[in-house]
Design an enzyme around this catalytic site. Structure first.
Site, PDB file in Angstrom:
ATOM      1  N   CYS A 116       0.816  -1.228   0.000  1.00 31.93           N
ATOM      2  CA  CYS A 116       0.000   0.000   0.000  1.00 31.93           C
ATOM      3  C   CYS A 116       0.841   1.267   0.000  1.00 31.93           C
ATOM      4  CB  CYS A 116      -0.967  -0.007   1.173  1.00 31.93           C
ATOM      5  SG  CYS A 116      -2.149  -1.343   1.018  1.00 31.93           S
ATOM      6  N   HIS A 256      -3.338   7.217   2.346  1.00 33.21           N
ATOM      7  CA  HIS A 256      -3.757   5.898   1.852  1.00 33.21           C
ATOM      8  C   HIS A 256      -5.116   5.539   2.454  1.00 33.21           C
ATOM      9  CE1 HIS A 256      -3.899   1.779   0.759  1.00 33.21           C
ATOM     10  NE2 HIS A 256      -3.711   1.343   1.986  1.00 33.21           N
ATOM     11  N   ASN A 286     -10.241   0.009  -0.456  1.00 39.28           N
ATOM     12  CA  ASN A 286      -8.779   0.073  -0.456  1.00 39.28           C
ATOM     13  C   ASN A 286      -8.270  -0.504  -1.771  1.00 39.28           C
ATOM     14  OD1 ASN A 286      -6.038  -0.298  -0.088  1.00 39.28           O
ATOM     15  ND2 ASN A 286      -6.216  -1.196   1.963  1.00 39.28           N
TER      16      ASN A 286
HETATM   17  O1  UT7 Z   1      -3.907  -1.189   3.420  1.00 35.26           O
HETATM   18  C1  UT7 Z   1      -2.876  -1.885   4.042  1.00 35.26           C
HETATM   19  C2  UT7 Z   1      -2.926  -1.837   5.492  1.00 35.26           C
HETATM   20  N1  UT7 Z   1      -4.159  -2.369   6.009  1.00 35.26           N
HETATM   21  C3  UT7 Z   1      -4.788  -1.732   6.970  1.00 35.26           C
HETATM   22  O2  UT7 Z   1      -4.370  -0.672   7.366  1.00 35.26           O
HETATM   23  C4  UT7 Z   1      -6.003  -2.400   7.578  1.00 35.26           C
HETATM   24  C5  UT7 Z   1      -5.946  -2.353   9.064  1.00 35.26           C
HETATM   25  N2  UT7 Z   1      -7.005  -3.083   9.768  1.00 35.26           N
HETATM   26  C6  UT7 Z   1      -8.305  -2.697   9.718  1.00 35.26           C
HETATM   27  O3  UT7 Z   1      -8.681  -1.787   8.986  1.00 35.26           O
HETATM   28  C7  UT7 Z   1      -9.277  -3.383  10.647  1.00 35.26           C
HETATM   29  O4  UT7 Z   1      -8.572  -4.167  11.559  1.00 35.26           O
HETATM   30  C8  UT7 Z   1     -10.355  -4.270   9.921  1.00 35.26           C
HETATM   31  C9  UT7 Z   1     -11.315  -3.384   9.155  1.00 35.26           C
HETATM   32  C10 UT7 Z   1      -9.667  -5.258   8.995  1.00 35.26           C
HETATM   33  C11 UT7 Z   1     -11.161  -5.037  10.983  1.00 35.26           C
HETATM   34  O5  UT7 Z   1     -11.761  -4.131  11.896  1.00 35.26           O
HETATM   35  P1  UT7 Z   1     -11.602  -4.348  13.472  1.00 35.26           P
HETATM   36  O6  UT7 Z   1     -12.356  -3.257  14.108  1.00 35.26           O
HETATM   37  O7  UT7 Z   1     -10.129  -4.446  13.774  1.00 35.26           O
HETATM   38  O8  UT7 Z   1     -12.364  -5.705  13.702  1.00 35.26           O
HETATM   39  P2  UT7 Z   1     -11.818  -7.045  14.401  1.00 35.26           P
HETATM   40  O9  UT7 Z   1     -10.907  -7.757  13.510  1.00 35.26           O
HETATM   41  O10 UT7 Z   1     -11.364  -6.696  15.781  1.00 35.26           O
HETATM   42  O11 UT7 Z   1     -13.161  -7.869  14.538  1.00 35.26           O
HETATM   43  C12 UT7 Z   1     -14.216  -7.480  15.437  1.00 35.26           C
HETATM   44  C13 UT7 Z   1     -15.347  -8.448  15.299  1.00 35.26           C
HETATM   45  C14 UT7 Z   1     -14.922  -9.917  15.351  1.00 35.26           C
HETATM   46  O12 UT7 Z   1     -15.927 -10.650  16.018  1.00 35.26           O
HETATM   47  P3  UT7 Z   1     -15.757 -11.068  17.552  1.00 35.26           P
HETATM   48  O13 UT7 Z   1     -14.527 -11.888  17.609  1.00 35.26           O
HETATM   49  O14 UT7 Z   1     -15.654  -9.764  18.296  1.00 35.26           O
HETATM   50  O15 UT7 Z   1     -17.033 -11.819  17.834  1.00 35.26           O
HETATM   51  C15 UT7 Z   1     -14.885 -10.335  13.910  1.00 35.26           C
HETATM   52  O16 UT7 Z   1     -15.091 -11.708  13.722  1.00 35.26           O
HETATM   53  O17 UT7 Z   1     -15.982  -8.288  14.023  1.00 35.26           O
HETATM   54  C16 UT7 Z   1     -16.020  -9.549  13.355  1.00 35.26           C
HETATM   55  N3  UT7 Z   1     -15.884  -9.295  11.903  1.00 35.26           N
HETATM   56  C17 UT7 Z   1     -16.929  -8.976  11.125  1.00 35.26           C
HETATM   57  N4  UT7 Z   1     -18.251  -8.860  11.361  1.00 35.26           N
HETATM   58  C18 UT7 Z   1     -19.043  -8.515  10.337  1.00 35.26           C
HETATM   59  C19 UT7 Z   1     -14.740  -9.282  11.168  1.00 35.26           C
HETATM   60  N5  UT7 Z   1     -15.038  -8.976   9.891  1.00 35.26           N
HETATM   61  C20 UT7 Z   1     -16.385  -8.789   9.837  1.00 35.26           C
HETATM   62  C21 UT7 Z   1     -17.275  -8.459   8.800  1.00 35.26           C
HETATM   63  N6  UT7 Z   1     -18.599  -8.332   9.086  1.00 35.26           N
HETATM   64  N7  UT7 Z   1     -16.848  -8.234   7.527  1.00 35.26           N
END
Ligand code: UT7
Length: 332
Positions: A116, A256, A286
Site C-alpha cells: 500500500c 492511503h 482500499n
Molecule cells: O492497506 C494496508 C494496510 N491495512 C490496513 O491498514 C487495515 C488495518 N485493519 C483494519 O482496517 C481493521 O482491523 C479491519 C477493518 C480489517 C477489521 O476491523 P476491526 O475493528 O479491527 O475488527 P476485528 O478484527 O477486531 O473484529 C471485530 C469483530 C470480530 O468478532 P468477535 O470476535 O468480536 O465476535 C470479527 O469476527 O468483528 C467480526 N468481523 C466482522 N463482522 C461482520 C470481522 N469482519 C467482519 C465483517 N462483518 N466483515
C-alpha cells in the site's frame, strides 16, 4: 543554478464499471452494511471483470488519459514506474506492458512492490530521476486488481479491497513546487501480518497451496491497524516538522485509504480539519497502490498552485512514509 524540482504536471485515473456494494457482499459472506461502514468507512468498491484482464488493462487507460491531459506524445515519455502488488504476471513488469499498450516506445519501465506504500515509494523514486536532470518526463502509476488475490469467502478481507488505477506525470521545474521532501521506512518483520503467502519462490504454486487458499491476501487486521495508526501518523507529523509546517499550513492530507478510522487518527495527529482530508474510501475501498493517485484525480479541480499537500501511506511489509508536495498548477 537553482535546484530542479519534480513537479506533478497532470493526474489521471481509471475505475472499472462494476460496483460491488456492501449489500452484495452481505449475500456472499456473513457481514452487513452497518458493520462495514462503521468499522472501515467503505460503502462500495469497483471490480474489474473480464477473462484475461489484468492490472495493465486499467493502468493503460489511466496513462492514455494522462498523456492527453498533459499534451504529451507517447514517444516523449522517458520512464514508467508502476507500483502494484497484482502485476499481470510475475514477470515481465506491468510497467512494460503499460508502455507497450500506450505506445511509450522510448521509455524504460519497471515495477515497484511496496504494497500500500507502493505509490509513494514510486513517486519519490520518479522525482529523484527528474531531480538528477537526466530525465524530463516520468510517468508514475499506482494500479491494482485486488479482486484477483482476494478470498471472497473471507469476510475479514473481502470487504476492504477494490480495483483501480491512477497515474501522475512528473516534469522538471526550477520553481519551488513539486516533490519538496519525502521520508520512507520499512520493517520486514511485518511479513507475517499482511501477505500473500504462496506463489513466490519460497512457496511456489502447488495443488496444496491452492487447496489451502494461500494465493489470497492474509491480514491480521488488528495488528496491522495498530502499526498503521502509529506509523502513518508519525511520518505525516515528522515530515511537517522537518518542513516547519503547522496544521494551518497544510491544505490537504492525501492519505492511503485503508480504513477511515486510520485516516482520522492521522489528521488528528497533524492538527488538520476534516475538510482538508481527501477521501474516496467510501466509493472505492482500499485499492492498494491506486488510493493516492485516484485521490489526486478526484480532487484535481479543487487544487491550486502552491497548495501544500502531505501524502502518507502504510502497507504490507511493513512499509510506510510521507511526502511533502507543493501543487504545481491551477485547475485547468
Ligand atoms: O492497506 C494496508 C494496510 N491495512 C490496513 O491498514 C487495515 C488495518 N485493519 C483494519 O482496517 C481493521 O482491523 C479491519 C477493518 C480489517 C477489521 O476491523 P476491526 O475493528 O479491527 O475488527 P476485528 O478484527 O477486531 O473484529 C471485530 C469483530 C470480530 O468478532 P468477535 O470476535 O468480536 O465476535 C470479527 O469476527 O468483528 C467480526 N468481523 C466482522 N463482522 C461482520 C470481522 N469482519 C467482519 C465483517 N462483518 N466483515
Amino acid at each position: 543554478m537553482s535546484k530542479i524540482h519534480a513537479a506533478i504536471t497532470g493526474v489521471a485515473g481509471y475505475m472499472p464499471d462494476y460496483v460491488l456494494t456492501n449489500q452484495e457482499l452481505s449475500t456472499m459472506v456473513d457481514t452487513n452494511d452497518e458493520w462495514i461502514t462503521t468499522r472501515t468507512g467503505i460503502k462500495e468498491r469497483r471490480i474489474l471483470k473480464g477473462e484475461g484482464k489484468g492490472t495493465s488493462d486499467m493502468a493503460y487507460k489511466a496513462v492514455n488519459e494522462l498523456l492527453a491531459k498533459t499534451n504529451t506524445q507517447p514517444e516523449e515519455v522517458d520512464l514508467i514506474i508502476c507500483a502494484t502488488v497484482t502485476p499481470d504476471h510475475v514477470f515481465p513488469a506491468t510497467a512494460n506492458l503499460i508502455a507497450a499498450k500506450t505506445g511509450c516506445v522510448n521509455a524504460f519501465n519497471y515495477d515497484i512492490g511496496a504494497a500500500c506504500s507502493g505509490f509513494i515509494y514510486a513517486l519519490s523514486s520518479g522525482a529523484t530521476f527528474i531531480e538528477s536532470g537526466r530525465y524530463k518526463k516520468v510517468v508514475v502509476v499506482g494500479a491494482d486488481k485486488m479482486s484477483s488475490i482476494i478470498d471472497y469467502t473471507d469476510r475479514t478481507t473481502c470487504i476492504i479491497f477494490g480495483d483501480g488505477a491512477g497515474a501522475v506525470m512528473l516534469e522538471p521545474t526550477e520553481e519551488e513546487v513539486g516533490i519538496i521532501d519525502f521520508m520512507h521506512k520499512s520493517d520486514g518483520n511485518g511479513v507475517e501480518f499482511l501477505r500473500m503467502k504462496a506463489g513466490g519462490s519460497s512457496y511456489p504454486a502447488t495443488h496444496d497451496t491452492v487447496e489451502n487458499r494461500e494465493h489470497y491476501v492474509f491480514q491480521d487486521g488488528k495488528t496491522v491497524f495498530k502499526f498503521a495508526v502509529t506509523n502513518m501518523a508519525d511520518y505525516a507529523a515528522k515530515i511537517m516538522e522537518r518542513n516547519n509546517l503547522t496544521g494551518d499550513d497544510v491544505d490537504w492530507l492525501v492519505a492511503h485509504q485503508a480504513n477511515k478510522r486510520i485516516i482520522d487518527a492521522t489528521s488528528n495527529r497533524m492538527g488538520i480539519n476534516d475538510e482538508k482530508v481527501m477521501m474516496n474510501i467510501e466509493r472505492y475501498g482500499n485499492t492498494t497502490s491506486a488510493t493516492i493517485p485516484t485521490l489526486l484525480w478526484d480532487y484535481e479541480s479543487q487544487l491550486k498552485k502552491g497548495d501544500n499537500l502531505v501524502l502518507a501511506a502504510f502497507g504490507g511489509g511493513f512499509t510506510w512514509g510521507a511526502l511533502y508536495v507543493k501543487w504545481a498548477y491551477d485547475p485547468k
